[in-house]
Design an enzyme around this catalytic site. Structure first.
Site: not given
Length: 319
Positions: A103, A130, A133, A226, A266, A294
């Site tokens: 990450r 991402h 996700q 988001d 998310c 996830r």
């Protein structure tokens, strides 16, 4: 000899491969200890340049459920990218671990890691994408809507960020009709739109980029948003709130979507900003299914990459 497969962007899976990984995720969700590609236990290195809750916990839990040992590393406490080059780090890590999860900030770092690694490298979030996700999001949509192809998925808000990019690319890979809406100057880069359009031509999906939130929401099966203020943008909070207000997922906005539309976020979410409490806590919201997924989606990604790379063998995993 197998070629090592990595998952750095949403386009690293074809439509058929994406479907197979999602099928695998559903099987893993039904029986979470049935697959053990990391039996040994083998070690998976998980590097964090950014803070995390869901990504950290889901990878740790998922690796353990796959029979492996998760090695969680805060990059500031390692030599990665600081005292040692990414290329050298990759050549060291590939001799010690079975998969590398990172990450980070720059997508280029992930690409350099993958270019120098004989074990799979997975993007657990970068400034540009991402993809893990989105695998969880698509898994959630499949659970609630069935087949993905032909559905309309709309994303509202900061449409120049990593989530917008991944919604666009992963969505069209699944054969969905993806509408992205945000203010002028905060829309996906031309290169992302071009890549999405090319992929959509292969899958039957489509791309719509607009500044008109209501038009984007019209007849949507899935509505996603988001946070407007990502890590490192805290100084812009007040300006961003004003800029993105008309792209908030409110109860009124949801009236443009289909009656049975589902809502994705998310997390973390800021109620009263990008999404109303009445929506995220209401009956159309599937955000906590999405968060749980996830684990299952990432387990499927890791397992599929290990088998596709010739590093694990399981006849149940379709390539």
């Amino acid at each position: 000899m197998s070629t090592t497969r990595h998952f750095l962007t949403d386009l690293d899976f074809t439509q058929a491969e994406q479907t197979k990984v999602l099928d695998l995720a559903l099987a893993m969700k039904a029986d979470k200890y049935a697959f053990t590609p990391y039996a040994g236990p083998q070690t998976v290195a998980v590097f964090f340049d950014k803070t995390s809750t869901r990504t950290r916990v889901s990878f740790h839990a998922g690796i353990a459920e796959l029979g492996g040992s998760p090695l969680i590393i805060n990059s500031a406490e390692s030599q990665l990218g600081h005292k040692e080059s990414i290329a050298d780090s990759a050549k060291v890590l590939e001799r010690m671990v079975s998969t590398i999860v990172w990450r980070t900030y720059a997508q280029s770092g992930l690409e350099e890691m993958a270019q120098n690694s004989s074990v799979p490298v997975i993007n657990a979030l970068s400034d540009d994408y991402h993809p893990c996700q989105l695998m969880a999001d698509l898994l959630t949509v499949r659970e609630h809507k069935g087949a993905l192809a032909g559905l309309k998925m709309t994303y509202l808000g900061d449409a120049a960020n990593n989530m917008a990019n991944s919604y666009l690319l992963a969505g069209v890979t699944a054969g969905m009709h993806v509408a992205i809406a945000g203010p002028a100057g905060y829309l996906p880069a031309d290169s992302i739109i071009e890549a999405a359009t090319q992929r959509a031509a292969l899958t039957g999906g489509s791309v719509t980029i607009t500044t008109d939130a209501a038009a984007a929401l019209a007849d949507a099966d899935v509505v996603a948003t988001d946070t407007w203020v990502s890590m490192g943008q805290e100084d812009e909070k007040e300006a961003r709130q004003k800029l993105f207000t008309e792209y908030s997922v409110t109860s009124a906005a949801m009236k443009h979507a289909k009656e049975d539309a589902i809502v994705l976020h998310c997390l973390p979410a800021y109620r009263g900003y990008e999404i109303d409490a009445a929506v995220i806590d209401g009956p159309q919201s599937v955000v906590f299914d999405e968060a749980e997924n996830r684990v299952h989606a990432q387990k499927a990604v890791m397992t599929w990459l290990m088998v596709a790379s010739g590093l694990a063998d399981d006849p149940r995993v379709e390539l």
